[in-house]
Design an enzyme around this catalytic site. Structure first.
Site, PDB file in Angstrom:
ATOM      1  N   ARG A  78      58.881  30.616  34.980  1.00 24.67           N
ATOM      2  CA  ARG A  78      58.117  31.787  34.774  1.00 24.67           C
ATOM      3  C   ARG A  78      58.846  32.994  34.093  1.00 24.67           C
ATOM      4  NH1 ARG A  78      54.613  34.169  39.523  1.00 24.67           N
ATOM      5  NH2 ARG A  78      53.417  35.640  38.495  1.00 24.67           N
TER       6      ARG A  78
ATOM      7  N   ASP B 278      49.235  43.712  48.295  1.00 26.08           N
ATOM      8  CA  ASP B 278      48.558  42.782  48.793  1.00 26.08           C
ATOM      9  C   ASP B 278      48.879  41.547  49.778  1.00 26.08           C
ATOM     10  OD1 ASP B 278      46.371  43.004  46.646  1.00 26.08           O
ATOM     11  OD2 ASP B 278      47.454  42.011  45.340  1.00 26.08           O
TER      12      ASP B 278
ATOM     13  N   TRP C 104      42.016  28.923  42.617  1.00 26.03           N
ATOM     14  CA  TRP C 104      43.553  28.928  42.391  1.00 26.03           C
ATOM     15  C   TRP C 104      44.441  28.747  43.642  1.00 26.03           C
ATOM     16  CZ3 TRP C 104      46.088  32.819  44.989  1.00 26.03           C
ATOM     17  CH2 TRP C 104      44.949  34.064  45.415  1.00 26.03           C
TER      18      TRP C 104
ATOM     19  N   THR D  76      51.705  37.635  48.923  1.00 22.83           N
ATOM     20  CA  THR D  76      51.880  39.280  48.940  1.00 22.83           C
ATOM     21  C   THR D  76      52.196  39.079  47.357  1.00 22.83           C
ATOM     22  OG1 THR D  76      54.321  38.949  49.435  1.00 22.83           O
ATOM     23  CG2 THR D  76      52.795  39.445  51.231  1.00 22.83           C
TER      24      THR D  76
ATOM     25  N   GLU E  10      47.474  38.128  51.202  1.00 23.49           N
ATOM     26  CA  GLU E  10      46.288  37.214  50.835  1.00 23.49           C
ATOM     27  C   GLU E  10      46.728  36.019  51.640  1.00 23.49           C
ATOM     28  OE1 GLU E  10      45.064  38.479  46.433  1.00 23.49           O
ATOM     29  OE2 GLU E  10      46.894  37.287  46.458  1.00 23.49           O
TER      30      GLU E  10
ATOM     31  N   GLY F  17      47.263  24.895  43.982  1.00 23.86           N
ATOM     32  CA  GLY F  17      46.856  25.461  42.614  1.00 23.86           C
ATOM     33  C   GLY F  17      45.411  25.216  42.142  1.00 23.86           C
TER      34      GLY F  17
ATOM     35  N   GLU G  67      48.813  48.368  43.484  1.00 25.45           N
ATOM     36  CA  GLU G  67      47.981  47.447  44.457  1.00 25.45           C
ATOM     37  C   GLU G  67      48.998  46.789  45.364  1.00 25.45           C
ATOM     38  OE1 GLU G  67      44.829  45.069  42.758  1.00 25.45           O
ATOM     39  OE2 GLU G  67      45.361  43.394  44.454  1.00 25.45           O
TER      40      GLU G  67
END
Ligand SMILES: *[C@@H]1O[C@H](CO)[C@@H](O)[C@H](O)[C@H]1NC(C)=O
Ligand SMILES: *[C@@H]1O[C@H](CO)[C@@H](O)[C@H](O)[C@H]1NC(C)=O
Ligand SMILES: *[C@@H]1O[C@H](CO)[C@@H](O)[C@H](O)[C@H]1NC(C)=O
Length: 286
Positions: free
Chosen positions: A277, A106, A197, A122, A108, A201, A104
């Site tokens: 993360r 994206d 989201w 993206t 967005e 956030g 995919e």
């Protein structure tokens, strides 16, 4: 005189190169390449199908998709985003394959409260694995006018462009074990409620008082390699398709400078530098 001007114009277009082709193809009707896939009554076509509007209210969003699937191409869409307080509202333009191990690519657009700018996110999925978000601020108001959003996909690189400016490059690093999209993908666009989201956030919710939200789309010609099944997709990497030619294997020096400028000035999030993360940066980021 006129011909000199035309000549200079053509030179400019030619030297600017890359994206002139997609942009100079003729306008064709939505129905030739696309169909409604979600929210029938929320998709409105106008100007002989040369423009389509997606709508969302508290009972439904909407979306459309290409009739065909593609492997490789330079995909483009002109989009004008919902012109209201659009917190929570997501306008998406993307390529996607089916199934669990899906690929995919994206765009967005994450709506925002009045006066606050949209963010463009993206993301890239390969073999079912995504989590590769990047976000940028745009240098214009995407609600005020149509702008062209493009995705180049060949064997060497995937590039996201805003108008003619590259904003993201993802190289084929399958030689070091990084996933790279290879499956036939459908082109899709949709307008949906992402208020869990999308804005702050998820803290800023969709304000339904402003519904219906509307996004407009133009540019329904497709420069991509059509495939019916994955069996013949090898032909899609042939250089007889212009987007596979060496010129599209990497950014030109001037595109590279534009890209560095965007990263420096407009990027607000990059998973590659998110050490919370990813204590170890993902392989493709090295
Ligand atoms: C084509 O690209 C040029 C230069 O980037 C731009 O000025 C023009 O508006 C574009 N045309 C369309 C139809 O998008
Ligand atoms: C949706 O919006 C309409 C019109 O604003 C309102 O009458 C209706 O109660 C709303 N429905 C829900 C489920 O919120
Ligand atoms: C990625 O690049 C390799 C060569 O390094 C090539 O064999 C492969 O087909 C490419 N993958 C895709 C999906 O284009």
């Amino acid at each position: 005189m006129g011909s000199i001007i035309l000549f200079v114009f053509l030179l400019l277009v030619a030297s600017n190169g890359v994206l002139s082709k997609g942009n100079m193809t003729k306008e064709i009707s939505f129905h030739q390449n696309y169909k409604v896939i979600w929210g029938d009554n929320y998709v409105l076509s106008s100007n002989q199908g040369k423009e389509v509007q997606l709508k969302m209210d508290n009972s439904s969003g909407s979306g459309f998709g290409s009739k065909m699937t593609y492997v490789s191409g330079l995909f483009h869409m002109r989009i004008k985003l919902p012109n209201k307080n659009s917190a929570g509202v997501v306008t998406a333009y993307y390529l996607t394959s089916e199934g669990k191990m899906h690929d995919e690519l994206d765009f967005e657009f994450l709506g925002n409260r009045d006066g606050k700018p949209y963010r463009l996110q993206t993301n890239i999925f390969a073999d079912g694995q995504g989590n590769r978000e990047q976000r940028i601020k745009l240098w214009f108001d995407p609600r005020a006018d149509f702008h062209t959003y493009q995705i180049l996909w060949n064997q060497h690189q995937i590039v996201f462009y805003v108008d003619n400016t590259p904003i993201r490059v993802y190289k084929n690093k399958s030689n070091i074990g990084v996933g790279y999209p290879s499956r036939p993908m459908q082109i899709q666009a949709s307008l949906w409620d992402g208020d869990s989201w999308a804005t702050n956030g998820g803290k800023t919710k969709t304000n339904w008082k402003y519904a219906p939200f509307k996004a407009n789309f133009q540019g329904f010609d497709v420069s991509g390699c059509q495939v019916l099944s994955s069996s013949n997709s090898q032909n899609c990497f042939s250089e007889k398709h212009w987007w596979n030619s060496p010129k599209f294997w990497q950014l030109s020096p001037s595109q590279h400078r534009q890209y560095e400028h965007v990263k420096h000035k407009y990027m607000t999030y990059d998973y590659c530098t998110d050490r919370i993360r990813y204590p170890q940066p993902p392989l493709e980021c090295l």
